[in-house]
Each structure stands twice: as C-alpha cells, then as structure tokens.
Design an enzyme around this catalytic site. Structure first.
Site, PDB file in Angstrom:
ATOM      1  CE  LYS A 109      -3.430  -2.473   2.187  1.00 29.62           C
ATOM      2  NZ  LYS A 109      -4.663  -2.547   3.604  1.00 29.62           N
TER       3      LYS A 109
ATOM      4  CD  GLN B 227      -3.644  -4.183   6.818  1.00 32.96           C
ATOM      5  OE1 GLN B 227      -3.545  -3.596   6.119  1.00 32.96           O
ATOM      6  NE2 GLN B 227      -3.837  -5.640   5.670  1.00 32.96           N
TER       7      GLN B 227
ATOM      8  CG  ASP C 234      -9.648   0.395   5.530  1.00 32.26           C
ATOM      9  OD1 ASP C 234      -8.926  -0.235   4.792  1.00 32.26           O
ATOM     10  OD2 ASP C 234      -8.267  -0.112   6.846  1.00 32.26           O
TER      11      ASP C 234
END
Ligand code: GUN
Length: 299
Positions: free
Chosen positions: A54, A98, A121
């Site tokens: 990412k 994460q 997200d």
C-alpha cells in the site's frame, strides 16, 4: 481455458495512473499533497507485506505515505491515543489500521476512533451505515474494487443474481450492501452464504456471479457453479510450496483451473482483486484529500 480473465492488475494500474495525473495537475501546483498513514500492530508477515504494498503504491502515485509499526504489546489505550493525534494531523487525510489486530485490542473501538472523514477503509460505523442507506461516504476498498473491475469490463450488475460467500465486516457485509444499492453500477439481487449455510452449492449453481470471500483455499469448484457464470476470487491464502524460494505460494478461494473451464469470466489470484483493493485505497485517499483541501477533482 474458456473463461476471460478479469485483469485486476491492469485495471488497477490504469486507475493509479489517473490518480497520479490528478495529483500532478490539481494538487502539486497549489503545493498540496494527499497523505495516507498506515498503522500496523504486531508481526503478522502477511499484514506487513500488504502494508508495504500500500505504501509503495502511494509513493508511486504521489501520495505522501507513512507507516507506523507498533509492537504486538501495544495497548488499546496507546493505539487510540496515536489515532486521535493523527485525526487532527493535517498532513494525513487518510488513516488506515491494518487488520487483524492482536486479540487484546478491540477492533470496534479502533474503527470508532478514526475520524470518519479520514476513514479511507470505510470501516467506521458512520461510513458503514451510510453505505447501507445509500448515502455518500467512504466505501470499503475491496467491495469497491470488485464493482469497479466488473464495471470496467462492461458487466452490468442490474438484476443479476449474485452470491457472496463470506460475511466478514471487511468484504462480505459491505459488498452485499453495495451490490444491492439502486444505482447505475449495482442494483443486483444479492444472496450471502456463510459457515452456517446448509447447502452453499444450492445457491452458487444458479448464480450469475459468485464472489468467493471466505478465506478457504480452493473452496469453490466447477461442480458448484453454472456454465458461463462470472467468478470473482477475493481469497488470498498462503499455502506451503516446497518448489518456491519463499516456501509458500498464494492461492485464492477458487479452484482456478477447473472453474476457468466452465465460467465466462474469472479473476486470477494474484493479479485480480488484490491490486484493485490497493487502487481503491488510493482513490479514497484522493477523495478525502480533495475534500480537505477544497479541490474539485474529476476521476
Ligand atoms: N486486512 C485485510 N484487508 C484489509 C483492508 O482492506 N483494510 C485493513 N485496514 N485491513 C485489512
């Protein structure tokens, strides 16, 4: 092989190039730069690889990227304190934590701590709620990437019978909410199957599209699907491979070789939904940043 490949890698790369162009054209001349900060807690090797992919994609597109690596022993209180600081840090318009987190940290509390305007997200209950209601907000990256990839190949979802296997908060649930929305790019009839479904095959064998997102290597086989259906494989499973230098290989939730002989379209693993997820993260970061700086963009 009969099925056409839905080439996520190439579509994802086109999207990243477009994002890069927009940053060059609309942000740089004003001395602005979109920024994404990713937090990783603990030593999960797969998570480390995802986060570094990412960060690399951000750098290549011109997005400022920072990775905060925290030890497994980090307390929930400490993590929340760091997120609260980032919530008001103007350098970063996107924040990502994460998953999975260590068991002593409550995922819900973390999702709720992230500023919804920086929640690239789309996991904050406010963004999840907006998705369900059809209001505009951040849409989780994997579901958004799946819809964008199908749309890119001209696959119209309106009225399609779509079976999603898996009900995770990251993929299955938001994906079902997205696919059922009454708008141009979705508007499908959605069925979710999960670990308590009595007979998954009963649903998958009549489906126009099957999306496998359950995290079980090669779960979906050719007997379970309809001739000429469309198969989307969200699985990223590490399995032992003595022939590989790394000692493992990545396989999906679909038995690719046999399913590809029966389906009309299929996504590969790797090179399918994985790169699309990353491109959607960059896309959401670009949107968050354009709102923060008050820049009109046309993606
Ligand atoms: N773990 C697996 N997929 C994801 C994702 O899309 N976002 C985050 N934050 N963690 C993940």
């Amino acid at each position: 092989m009969k099925a056409k490949i839905l080439d996520g890698k190439s579509v994802a790369s086109k999207i990243r190039n477009r994002i890069k162009e927009i940053i060059e054209k609309d942000f740089k001349p004003k001395n602005f730069q979109p920024g994404l900060v990713a937090i990783i807690v603990g030593e999960n090797p797969a998570s480390k690889i995802y986060v570094s992919s990412k960060a690399k994609a951000c750098n290549e597109a011109g997005i400022l990227s920072k990775v905060i690596e925290l030890p497994e022993s980090t307390s929930q209180h400490e993590l929340i304190k760091i997120i609260k600081q980032l919530n008001v840090d103007p350098k970063f318009q996107g924040i990502l934590v994460q998953q999975p987190l260590p068991h002593h940290i409550n995922q819900e509390s973390i999702n709720e701590t992230i500023n919804p305007e920086k929640d690239v997200d789309g996991f904050h209950p406010m963004n999840m709620g907006k998705l369900l209601l059809g209001e505009s907000g951040f849409i989780p990256c994997t579901p958004l990437g799946i819809v964008k990839l199908l749309n890119e190949y001209g696959i119209k979802l309106k009225g399609m019978d779509i079976v999603v296997i898996g009900r995770s908060n990251i993929v299955g649930k938001p994906l079902a909410a997205l696919l059922m929305q009454k708008n141009e790019s979705t508007n499908a009839t959605v069925t979710i199957c999960h670990s308590a479904t009595k007979d998954i095959e009963k649903y998958t064998k009549d489906a126009d599209i099957v999306i496998a997102a359950l995290g079980k290597p090669e779960f979906l086989n050719s007997k379970m699907i309809r001739e000429n259906s469309i198969i989307v494989d969200v699985g990223i499973n590490r399995v032992e491979d003595v022939n590989s230098q790394k000692g493992y290989k990545i396989i999906g939730d679909v038995k690719f070789d046999e399913v590809a002989e029966k389906a009309a379209y299929i996504t590969p693993v790797p090179g399918g939904i994985g790169p699309m997820t990353i491109s959607m993260l960059l896309y959401n970061t670009l949107i968050a940043s354009s709102k923060f700086y008050g820049i009109d963009i046309n993606v």
